[in-house]
Write an enzyme that holds these catalytic residues in place. Structure first.
Site: not given
Lengths: 695, 695
Positions: B162, B201, B446
């Site tokens: 992303t 992350g 998701e």
């Protein structure tokens, strides 16, 4: 990070960059384009909503000044530890105090300043509860002794009422104040674990004094909760006094700048004069003198005031959330069906517009209801000062239901706005997580919302029963006089456009509430086995329908306020026709969206036909489209400053991605290149080659 | 705090204390009394739900062991700063890694351990995405090179997809990888602000390597997003490599132990072999070799797996929240109508039971749907390994809608549970605020839930259109074959008790979904001006009804799974009749509660009459009462350990007030008696007697 890049690399990249740039988004241009679509004069509405140009400019001026102070600087807002937040909250409180003194500002300016900085801290309850309670419950000698110290911040107080085991139900408090007539003192004591005072803001580490709510015992008799003033910390070194255990209750969902605290008292003696004796009194001999009956009512006033401000603020917070979400979804582009086309503005998806624009309409609805609420409170104050309490029951019922309704709407609306911002809404830099966690306490604080709804429901059922025996009703419950007639009423809408008629919408709101009131009264009678009983099991077993009734009534009230306010604007010619038209679209959208969610009741009662529901839905969709071009102008008219919003996504220039990237730099994890985990964990763990077998 | 208290004081207090004690609450006794009311064998259900006695004991054993480690200790959980949380998250990851190695534990035990500690950190994506992506997208040579290092933690990776400007829409990514055939290298670059990688992350301060998703350009042509592996930090000093800017993106609503990061690339060169070439390839000369067609499907597998686990976990998190709220509302007593009576258990208020017990039933419903979902995924894997992808479309449609439905239900359910806990639910010590803020990301992560619902809706409308041309449908969409028949169907319930029949409930769920599917197809045709178009404006303008359809279908699926599972338990005789009866009450309560909320649609369509709605409502209320005595036993059967819940209010011994008081002691503000504000602010401010004029 600059490094040498050769010419060949630049040339190769150039081509790829071009391909990317052809479709990439330009948020600033998007927002400017949205503004150009306004069908009305944004400045006019901005000034109208905010009480005039002067107030708008005054707020901007204050923001400009305080943003340059240490305490008013918000750049560290999202990065502070709990301790830093707490210390900062104190600085803000003193900062505002001194700023107001320096500029000789009054209470309403103080409210503006606190709202601008929006950093509640350990002095909230000193200002919001301690001083007001002294004014309302202390007698003149007590006021003369305590008020000057409180108002010059020589002492800091809080209001210690709720306990571990008791919130809403004040009569159940377990802290005791036992009068000892020999020494003319009270012994204040925490006899149980559950009597530990818990939650008061500022109690943890700030307050030196408290107003203690404790059950008064004298001559072996329990007179229930009364207020006492007492010192809890030394003014020399801020340590707790003997027999007193105090501390912070730990972190909360939000409001972490405030040191909500706990307190245990162990046989602490305070003088007889510690009891606040404006109304109830105790004689030196220990005889209890009850308050004059009228004053029981007077003590409701503070509660009414607090509730009214909660209702007023609900619109403001929802407006802030909607401002952020509307601006961001206008510049966020995501997904295109056909290759080579620019991606679609997220707000142009029906599912997004269909959720967000009704929230925008709701924010306007709450604005007008907030105005009406405050007006009603002011009217009450005026008649109260003449000794006339006749409008108290209506105000009480009205404010309870609205408090619950408006805070529910706003809590849910902030969170919906956040979710509509997708992934970036999850970042605290969007401003929305903090807004939600600090706002949502309003659903519980000052009366749990279910309890509030039940109070309104009780009032309505009693009104209905009264009307059935010929009593005349007044105010918002007036329609219940016609409840029997409403039971037979059918909606007369037969075309889509007829649903635009405010009278048609209002009739539907009213009919639903009236029928639910009859149903609720009926159920309560059944549960009571005859005459309705408003307590115990019959009442508890009717909770669900009574709450439903209170919700329906409150929706009716909010819609009616919107309609009446707009009617007033029209008849007084306060705004230009284009502006009124934009507001009328919002009124319609608000009304039809709420009604659409509740059609089940109206189909069940027979008020609506399936065909009418289809027409309603079509008209609601049409209004979503009608409001869409004005979305950004309508949030601009709320007039929130970037300083107020503290949101990367809500920036008024639309430069949201730069906002995120710039704000993130200050993250404490970014203080060093390698981060705090390298020396603490990673280096030792990763430099064991071969020593770690594979999983 | 002990101080001398004279005898007279004690005597005076004694009397008051007695008065207080006569009515005060005893939470431990309350919870014990609740447990004594169970109508079924809690141990049996506990073992059944958790895969057998052995697994229950194994989990308890692990919890016992790890709670004594430094990394497994949770006492500081709610008091850590962001940096402390981050460092602690790393310690947990390494701690679990070593613990598993030491005890030779497998993947499923690892899942149990991570879930027990519940402290996600910088290694989440190393385990969850980096290693799995290498396995699925790297060719054998690449796997041989990278996997051993990744699996022994010599390197730590994350998955960088992303960007600031792009989440859900992968095709829109703007990071470029431009092939330079002269040097057989890719130039990876961030050509725009919006191309900045954002969110991954572990990217902020932990990962040394990434799998980079970037648009592959070769010979001037754009081949869309592809995966590359590259190093971003030095293994020596953990500093970013040349041309690379990395950092933490700042605090989020939850998940603050994770260093979600940003990344900008400036003309960084990586070798040709950095491209993961199991499927698509690039030749040294720069010719692009597309992946074989079947593999496009194979790559869905990971996505399906992740979604399936999200569906599975939804039930778990809702169960945790409901456990806390049920135990607390059983011991919390508040308000009594008649003086001298004990206060009422909050769960005995109809409004509380009517909200909470349906959530309890829903948690059970989600449990069974989670089981079915994982079974379906396992079946898919099995046929995929035979090269059979025929059940992929159904799995895809099914998992998308369920992902959206279950995460919505659970997010809202956690927050409802928190609100039902009143004021104390606002304390982080209740465990509920953190549960909400960490869980709610599942609504966006998701695949945004709206997008997910739209995928399911599209599949259903296409199925319906297929069926209308005579195609046979399979799986959960089978009922659409009879859609025309459903349009004329009427509910045949004529007594309250008939609503208990699962077939009657299922028929209502099915009828609603079928009719909505016909309506949605109709609206899409209208918007498309003839043949339905599943993209662009016609599709966007039908979003709202398509989402509504997908919701209705998913509700039908969840209800059907509950029904079928219970039928299976019955027919296999897996549980005693009393246990089955308790579960059947839950099934009925779940079904009727959902239907009750949706009666509007069914009244509108004519499927239900007003009378049938009244019967439904009465039966739903009766089921709330029927479930009430089993409330605590039913949450006990979930089997959550106190260690897992980390909640003062959810304690299995009911000693909630002691829990709050004890946990609060560790608040960082309590490190000193006078608190961090005294020296920093208060002392100087308060010791200016007279210098501060009154406001």
């Amino acid at each position: 990070m600059a490094h040498f890049v050769d010419a060949r690399t630049r040339v190769l990249q150039e081509e790829s960059t071009k391909a990317v740039l052809s479709n990439c988004s330009d948020p600033k241009a998007d927002l400017a384009a949205e503004r150009a679509r306004a069908t009305f004069d944004v400045g006019e509405l901005l000034h109208y909503l905010n009480g005039g140009r002067e107030k708008v400019e005054r707020k901007a001026h204050f923001a400009e000044l305080i943003s340059r102070t240490e305490w008013g600087n918000k750049s560290e807002r999202y990065f502070q530890t709990r301790e830093e937040q707490y210390v900062h909250g104190l600085k803000v409180a003193f900062g505002i105090w001194d700023f107001m003194k320096e500029k000789r500002l009054g209470i309403s300016d103080g409210r503006v300043l606190r709202s601008l900085v929006n950093a509640p801290g350990g002095l909230e309850l000193h200002i919001g509860m301690f001083i007001p309670s002294l004014i309302s419950h202390a007698n003149p000698e007590q006021q003369a002794k305590w008020l000057p110290k409180a108002q010059s911040l020589e002492i800091i107080g809080t209001y210690a009422q709720t306990e571990l085991g008791h919130g809403t139900f004040v009569r159940g408090l377990e802290t005791t104040a036992t009068y000892d007539s020999d020494r003319q003192e009270f012994i204040v004591h925490s006899p149980t674990l559950t009597s530990t005072k818990w939650w008061p803001g500022g109690l943890g580490k700030t307050a030196t004094h408290i107003i203690l709510m404790a059950r008064l015992f004298t001559k072996g008799k329990d007179y229930g909760p009364h207020a006492f003033i007492m010192q809890i910390r030394s003014l020399e070194d801020h340590k707790p006094l003997t027999g007193i255990t105090i501390g912070d209750i730990g972190p909360k969902f939000g409001f972490n700048g405030v040191d909500n605290g706990f307190l245990r008292l162990e046989y602490v003696r305070i003088p007889r004069e510690a009891m606040l004796m404006r109304f109830a009194k105790i004689t030196p001999e220990g005889d209890y003198v009850p308050p004059p009956p009228a004053n029981a009512k007077a003590s409701y006033a503070t509660m009414m005031y607090v509730r009214s401000t909660i209702v007023q603020d609900a619109g403001k917070f929802l407006s802030m959330a909607v401002t952020i979400a509307t601006r961001y979804t206008s510049v966020r582009r995501q997904t295109t069906s056909s290759k080579g086309q620019r991606e679609t503005q997220v707000l142009d998806y029906q599912s997004v517009a269909g959720s967000l624009l009704p929230l925008l309409a709701t924010a306007y609805a709450l604005h007008f209801t907030g105005k009406v609420m405050m007006q009603m409170y002011t009217d009450f104050e005026r008649s109260r000062d003449r000794g006339d309490f006749s409008n108290l029951p209506e105000l009480h019922a009205f404010s309870s239901g609205l408090k619950a309704m408006c805070t529910t709407i706003t809590s849910e609306g902030i969170e919906k706005s956040r979710l509509l911002c997708g992934g970036h809404g999850y970042s605290r830099l969007s401003g929305l997580p903090d807004m939600y966690t600090s706002y949502v306490q309003n659903s519980t604080w000052e009366g749990d919302n279910n309890v509030m709804f039940l109070q309104t429901g009780r009032y309505l059922i009693k009104s209905l029963l009264g009307a059935m025996t010929g009593k005349t009703l007044s105010g918002y419950a007036k329609y219940l006089e016609n409840a029997q007639f409403e039971m037979k009423e059918r909606c007369n809408v037969s075309t889509e456009v007829q649903w635009l008629d405010p009278a048609a919408q209002l009739a539907a709101f009213r009919n639903r509430a009236a029928r639910l009131c009859v149903d609720a009264a009926e159920q309560l009678k059944q549960e009571s086995g005859g005459n309705p009983v408003f307590e115990g099991e019959p009442w508890d077993n009717s909770n669900v329908i009574v709450i439903k009734l209170a919700v329906a009534h409150s929706q009716y009230v909010i819609y009616k306020n919107f309609m009446d306010s707009l009617q007033g604007i029209r008849s007084r010619g306060e705004l230009q026709p284009n502006t009124v038209r934009a507001l009328a679209d919002l009124q319609g959208l608000f009304g039809l969206t709420v009604l659409e969610r509740e059609v089940g009741d109206m189909l069940e009662s027979g008020y609506l036909s399936a065909r009418q529901v289809k027409l309603l839905r079509a008209q609601q969709r049409a209004l979503v489209k009608a409001v869409r071009p004005n979305a950004v102008p309508l949030v601009d008219a709320f007039g929130f400053l970037d300083y107020e919003l503290s949101s990367a996504l809500g920036r008024s220039d639309g430069d949201v991605y730069r906002g995120l990237l710039e704000m993130a730099q200050a993250s404490p994890l970014n203080r060093t290149e390698e981060g705090p985990g390298w020396k603490a964990v990673l280096e030792a763990q990763m430099k064991k080659p071969g020593s770690r077998s594979r999983l």
